[in-house]
Design a protein around this motif. Structure first.
Motif, PDB file in Angstrom:
ATOM      1  N   ALA A  72       0.955  -1.508  -0.058  1.00 47.67           N
ATOM      2  CA  ALA A  72       0.546  -0.107  -0.077  1.00 47.67           C
ATOM      3  C   ALA A  72       0.927   0.990  -0.272  1.00 47.67           C
ATOM      4  N   PRO A  73       1.235   1.606  -1.028  1.00 46.93           N
ATOM      5  CA  PRO A  73       2.009   2.863  -1.379  1.00 46.93           C
ATOM      6  C   PRO A  73       1.741   4.136  -0.669  1.00 46.93           C
ATOM      7  N   THR A  74       0.432   4.665  -0.154  1.00 49.46           N
ATOM      8  CA  THR A  74      -0.173   5.854   0.489  1.00 49.46           C
ATOM      9  C   THR A  74       0.065   6.015   1.654  1.00 49.46           C
ATOM     10  N   VAL A  75       0.117   4.423   2.079  1.00 50.29           N
ATOM     11  CA  VAL A  75       0.429   4.326   3.794  1.00 50.29           C
ATOM     12  C   VAL A  75       2.260   3.669   4.000  1.00 50.29           C
ATOM     13  N   ALA A  76       3.448   4.001   3.334  1.00 55.03           N
ATOM     14  CA  ALA A  76       4.200   3.325   3.236  1.00 55.03           C
ATOM     15  C   ALA A  76       5.255   4.762   4.393  1.00 55.03           C
ATOM     16  N   ASP A  77       5.170   5.884   4.724  1.00 53.96           N
ATOM     17  CA  ASP A  77       5.832   6.960   5.369  1.00 53.96           C
ATOM     18  C   ASP A  77       5.276   6.443   7.284  1.00 53.96           C
ATOM     19  N   ARG A  78       4.400   5.910   7.175  1.00 54.22           N
ATOM     20  CA  ARG A  78       3.143   5.670   8.582  1.00 54.22           C
ATOM     21  C   ARG A  78       4.103   4.810   9.072  1.00 54.22           C
ATOM     22  N   ILE A  79       4.513   5.292  10.589  1.00 55.21           N
ATOM     23  CA  ILE A  79       4.607   4.145  12.068  1.00 55.21           C
ATOM     24  C   ILE A  79       3.736   3.134  11.698  1.00 55.21           C
ATOM     25  N   ALA A  80       4.293   2.458  12.118  1.00 55.60           N
ATOM     26  CA  ALA A  80       3.489   0.668  12.084  1.00 55.60           C
ATOM     27  C   ALA A  80       3.461   0.096  13.692  1.00 55.60           C
ATOM     28  N   VAL A  81       2.283  -0.312  14.237  1.00 58.12           N
ATOM     29  CA  VAL A  81       2.117   0.109  15.717  1.00 58.12           C
ATOM     30  C   VAL A  81       2.286  -1.156  15.641  1.00 58.12           C
ATOM     31  N   PRO A  82       3.407  -1.820  16.253  1.00 57.26           N
ATOM     32  CA  PRO A  82       2.818  -3.557  16.404  1.00 57.26           C
ATOM     33  C   PRO A  82       1.513  -3.954  18.072  1.00 57.26           C
ATOM     34  N   VAL A  83       0.923  -4.407  17.324  1.00 60.20           N
ATOM     35  CA  VAL A  83       0.117  -5.416  18.217  1.00 60.20           C
ATOM     36  C   VAL A  83      -0.297  -6.367  18.686  1.00 60.20           C
ATOM     37  N   SER A  84      -1.317  -7.626  19.949  1.00 57.66           N
ATOM     38  CA  SER A  84      -1.239  -8.232  19.441  1.00 57.66           C
ATOM     39  C   SER A  84      -2.713  -8.579  19.746  1.00 57.66           C
ATOM     40  N   ILE A  85      -3.785  -9.388  18.537  1.00 58.18           N
ATOM     41  CA  ILE A  85      -4.571  -9.857  18.798  1.00 58.18           C
ATOM     42  C   ILE A  85      -5.168 -10.884  18.620  1.00 58.18           C
ATOM     43  N   GLN A  86      -6.319 -10.496  20.467  1.00 60.64           N
ATOM     44  CA  GLN A  86      -6.988 -11.794  20.300  1.00 60.64           C
ATOM     45  C   GLN A  86      -8.167 -12.055  19.645  1.00 60.64           C
ATOM     46  N   GLY A  87      -8.203 -13.725  19.582  1.00 63.13           N
ATOM     47  CA  GLY A  87      -9.356 -14.238  18.827  1.00 63.13           C
ATOM     48  C   GLY A  87      -9.237 -13.907  17.326  1.00 63.13           C
ATOM     49  N   VAL A  88      -7.874 -14.041  16.395  1.00 60.93           N
ATOM     50  CA  VAL A  88      -7.900 -14.484  15.699  1.00 60.93           C
ATOM     51  C   VAL A  88      -6.163 -14.830  15.342  1.00 60.93           C
ATOM     52  N   GLU A  89      -6.500 -15.379  15.044  1.00 54.15           N
ATOM     53  CA  GLU A  89      -4.839 -16.301  14.180  1.00 54.15           C
ATOM     54  C   GLU A  89      -5.138 -16.120  12.186  1.00 54.15           C
ATOM     55  N   ARG A  90      -4.100 -16.279  12.641  1.00 55.39           N
ATOM     56  CA  ARG A  90      -2.856 -15.662  11.000  1.00 55.39           C
ATOM     57  C   ARG A  90      -2.879 -17.107  10.359  1.00 55.39           C
ATOM     58  N   THR A  91      -3.022 -17.916   9.195  1.00 50.20           N
ATOM     59  CA  THR A  91      -2.258 -19.287   8.950  1.00 50.20           C
ATOM     60  C   THR A  91      -2.099 -18.851   6.850  1.00 50.20           C
ATOM     61  N   TRP A  92      -1.494 -19.908   6.684  1.00 50.98           N
ATOM     62  CA  TRP A  92      -1.119 -20.193   4.821  1.00 50.98           C
ATOM     63  C   TRP A  92      -2.639 -20.725   4.995  1.00 50.98           C
ATOM     64  N   THR A  93      -3.729 -20.003   4.763  1.00 47.45           N
ATOM     65  CA  THR A  93      -4.535 -20.463   3.836  1.00 47.45           C
ATOM     66  C   THR A  93      -5.901 -19.728   2.986  1.00 47.45           C
ATOM     67  N   LYS A  94      -4.874 -19.040   1.813  1.00 52.92           N
ATOM     68  CA  LYS A  94      -5.381 -17.795   1.553  1.00 52.92           C
ATOM     69  C   LYS A  94      -5.322 -18.298  -0.301  1.00 52.92           C
ATOM     70  N   LYS A  95      -6.127 -19.004  -0.809  1.00 50.53           N
ATOM     71  CA  LYS A  95      -5.917 -19.497  -2.407  1.00 50.53           C
ATOM     72  C   LYS A  95      -5.806 -18.163  -3.334  1.00 50.53           C
TER      73      LYS A  95
END
Length: 179
Positions: free
Chosen positions: A1-24
């Protein structure tokens, strides 16, 4: 997303969400990163402020995903993942952490969005995990900190050796698949 490349990314932890390799991904014929809601799950991510126009662009770009709001109580600060950024005052002064301290109107209240993929499907020989995509993801994580990258790896399902499934080293000219 080039329009947001210069913004600070704030690291967080999110409850109730699982990240996985599952998007074809039909276009690239690979398996991309996705998330699913799961009550006992938790993963790290980053918050990047966007305006309504940028949010609409994300909606258009994220084909095969639906946007959902994450309750603010499910978003936790993770300052220990800031790495060598010793001065974390900006982190704790972030609008999100101050939201509980003000009586902001509903419109001014910060909102956290996540994109959840339709029809999660694990990697396969026809839709492997591509090394070039792994590299992009990890470069982004390392731009936050090594600690964040490690936590990202540990909280992502589907690429640990026992779960790996199918992988394509498309950064290698030999183009070997591991199954």
């Amino acid at each position: 997303a080039p329009t947001v490349a210069d913004r600070i990314a704030v690291p967080v932890s999110i409850q109730g969400v699982e990240r996985t390799w599952t998007k074809k991904s039909l276009l690239s014929r690979t398996t991309s990163m996705g998330v699913q809601f799961r009550d006992d799950a938790k993963c790290v991510g980053v918050l990047i402020p966007v305006d309504q126009e940028e949010l609409q662009s994300f909606d258009e770009r994220e084909v095969g995903y639906d946007r959902y709001e994450i309750p603010l109580q499910n978003v936790e600060p993770v300052p220990h993942l800031l790495g060598d950024k010793k001065n974390a005052d900006w982190y704790y002064n972030h609008t999100l952490w101050q939201a509980g301290n003000d009586s902001k109107s509903e419109q001014a209240r910060p909102r956290v969005w996540i994109y959840v993929q339709h029809d999660p499907v694990p990697p396969s020989p026809q839709y492997p995990i591509a090394q070039s995509y792994v590299d992009i993801m990890l470069r982004g994580c390392l731009s936050i900190s090594e600690e964040f990258a490690q936590e990202f790896i540990e909280t992502t399902k589907g690429w640990h050796p026992a779960e790996l499934g199918h992988y394509n080293d498309d950064d290698n000219d030999d183009d070997n698949d591991i199954t």
